[in-house]
Design an enzyme around this catalytic site. Structure first.
Site, PDB file in Angstrom:
ATOM      1  N   GLU A 149      47.369 -32.881 -58.471  1.00 15.64           N
ATOM      2  CA  GLU A 149      45.768 -32.870 -59.078  1.00 15.64           C
ATOM      3  C   GLU A 149      44.903 -33.652 -57.998  1.00 15.64           C
ATOM      4  O   GLU A 149      44.056 -33.630 -57.987  1.00 15.64           O
ATOM      5  CB  GLU A 149      45.971 -33.669 -60.309  1.00 15.64           C
ATOM      6  N   TYR A 177      38.815  -3.400 -60.505  1.00 22.19           N
ATOM      7  CA  TYR A 177      37.924  -4.442 -60.019  1.00 22.19           C
ATOM      8  C   TYR A 177      37.609  -4.072 -58.692  1.00 22.19           C
ATOM      9  O   TYR A 177      38.332  -3.279 -57.938  1.00 22.19           O
ATOM     10  CB  TYR A 177      38.889  -5.671 -60.064  1.00 22.19           C
TER      11      TYR A 177
END
Ligand SMILES: [Zn+2]
Ligand SMILES: [Zn+2]
Length: 427
Positions: free
Chosen positions: A408, A335
């Protein structure tokens, strides 16, 4: 008088134009509030139904359904299971891409959440548990929310938005292509040509409400390498009759240590060369013919990366030669560096600060892990940043672990940041 009037009209138009982008941002805040529950619901659905890299069939279907329901132009099966939604704004302007990765990992979930994954799958011939243990479920939900909000203000958008839902960030299964590299190869940044790309990663170790960024290299490039050292087999009691690949390999490993410590401009960026595997020999009194090694290279600066490649070749070849052995070095394709374009980063920093509050946007040290968002940044300017998902009352257990947990309430900031970046970039 006429001139004065037209001047007045012009300045009024200018005023209403500037008011518009702040109006849009106000609307984004309001809609992000209203959509928060929905975004969390989406996240929970994907969390409970995770799919491994290049196998995100149901995930892709759900994403495409949502984008189609918004009336976007939707492309599917890009890089196997990738989905792209195109939103054309009512006014002319640049093309901005937003990227979310969508794959899960072969991990058996051990959290106590009610939407815990019990999904099993197959990975490299083994039966495994499947879990969104890196948080890509939150990325999908955030981007679906952003798509909805920006679609609602379509008429006022000064340009085009490409929503890129990318499979296989964690790496395609053996023998398959995938991820950002394949998406780029299949032309995801073309037609219409993308001017800039933004991506985020939720972080289980960053407090909710915070954003972390870094100009230039934020995550490292990764390249694995293989070395094969060939000598001449001999009796261990009479080494002079052979060429010892074990001693040669020991010297190679030692000499490799000088690549970073003696050749790298270390005040510029960090770099790592690690040998992680060495194999050779079967018996105490036999000098073997061959030793093989494997390692990994991490860099945060392209020039330094190229220099490591060059120095590695020199060190390996010359050390082997000085022992009369033969070495073969293979540096594998990996990468690129997750490289935040410095101009784009400087330009958009105020957006992040305005969104999260200046005190909540932190400049971080580079990370020597890698991320395939880099393949997009290899083509066009991009900005990649982290968004806090750490619950105040919980220890972070780390990404890719069975106990990985995200608070969340951090998702809303991701939605607002992505949407605001689009508005400000277009401005
Ligand atoms: Zn990951
Ligand atoms: Zn990840």
């Amino acid at each position: 008088m006429k001139k004065l009037l037209s001047l007045l009209t012009l300045s009024l138009i200018a005023l209403s134009l500037t008011a518009q982008s702040s109006d849009l941002k106000e609307m984004i805040d309001q809609r992000a509030d209203e959509l928060e529950e929905q975004v969390i619901e989406w996240r929970r659905y994907f969390h409970e139904n995770p799919e491994l890299s290049n196998r995100e069939f149901n995930t892709a279907k759900k994403i495409a359904e949502h984008l189609e329901s918004l009336g976007l132009e939707v492309q599917t099966e890009i890089a196997h299971t990738g989905v792209v939604g195109i939103l054309k704004g009512g006014k002319p302007g640049p093309v901005v891409a937003l990227r979310a990765d969508i794959d899960a990992l072969p991990v058996i979930e051990r959290t106590d959440v009610p939407f815990k994954s019990t999904v099993m799958g197959e990975y490299q011939g083994n039966e495994v548990g499947v879990m969104h243990a890196c948080g890509h479920d939150t990325h999908i939900a955030i981007l679906m929310g952003v798509a909805q909000i920006l679609t609602e203000m379509k008429g006022d958008l000064k340009g085009t938005v490409k929503f890129i839902f990318q499979p296989a960030e964690e790496g395609a299964p053996k023998g398959e292509e995938g991820g950002a590299e394949l998406m780029v190869k299949e032309g995801v940044l073309k037609n219409p040509d993308v001017d800039a790309i933004f991506g985020l990663h939720i972080s289980d170790d960053t407090p909710v409400g915070e954003i972390e960024y870094r100009p230039k290299g934020i995550m490292a490039s990764v390249n694995s390498f293989d070395i094969k050292v060939t000598g001449k087999q001999a009796h261990g009691s009479a080494p002079w009759g052979g060429i010892d690949p074990i001693v040669t390999s020991a010297q190679i490993i030692n000499n490799i240590q000088t690549i970073v410590s003696r050749s790298m401009p270390l005040t510029r960026q960090a770099a790592v060369v690690t040998v992680g595997v060495i194999n050779g020999g079967v018996r105490n009194n036999i000098i073997p013919e061959e030793v093989t090694m494997q390692g990994t290279i991490r860099a945060l600066d392209e020039e330094m990366r190229q220099l490591i490649f060059k120095r590695l070749e020199t060190v390996v070849q010359n050390t082997a030669e000085s022992n009369g052995a033969v070495a073969e070095l293979t540096i594998n394709k990996g990468y690129p560096i997750t490289y935040n374009d410095p101009e784009l980063t400087a330009q958009m920093l105020s957006t992040l600060e305005e969104t999260a509050g200046k005190e909540n946007v932190k400049l971080i040290n580079a990370i020597t892990g890698a991320e395939d968002f880099s393949f997009f940044q290899n083509e066009i300017p991009g900005l990649y940043f982290f968004v806090g998902g750490k619950a105040p009352d919980r220890e972070a257990s780390g990404h890719h672990t069975p106990d990985f947990y995200i608070d969340e309430s951090g998702l809303k900031l991701g939605v607002r940041a992505m949407a605001n970046l689009v508005i400000d970039y277009m401005d």
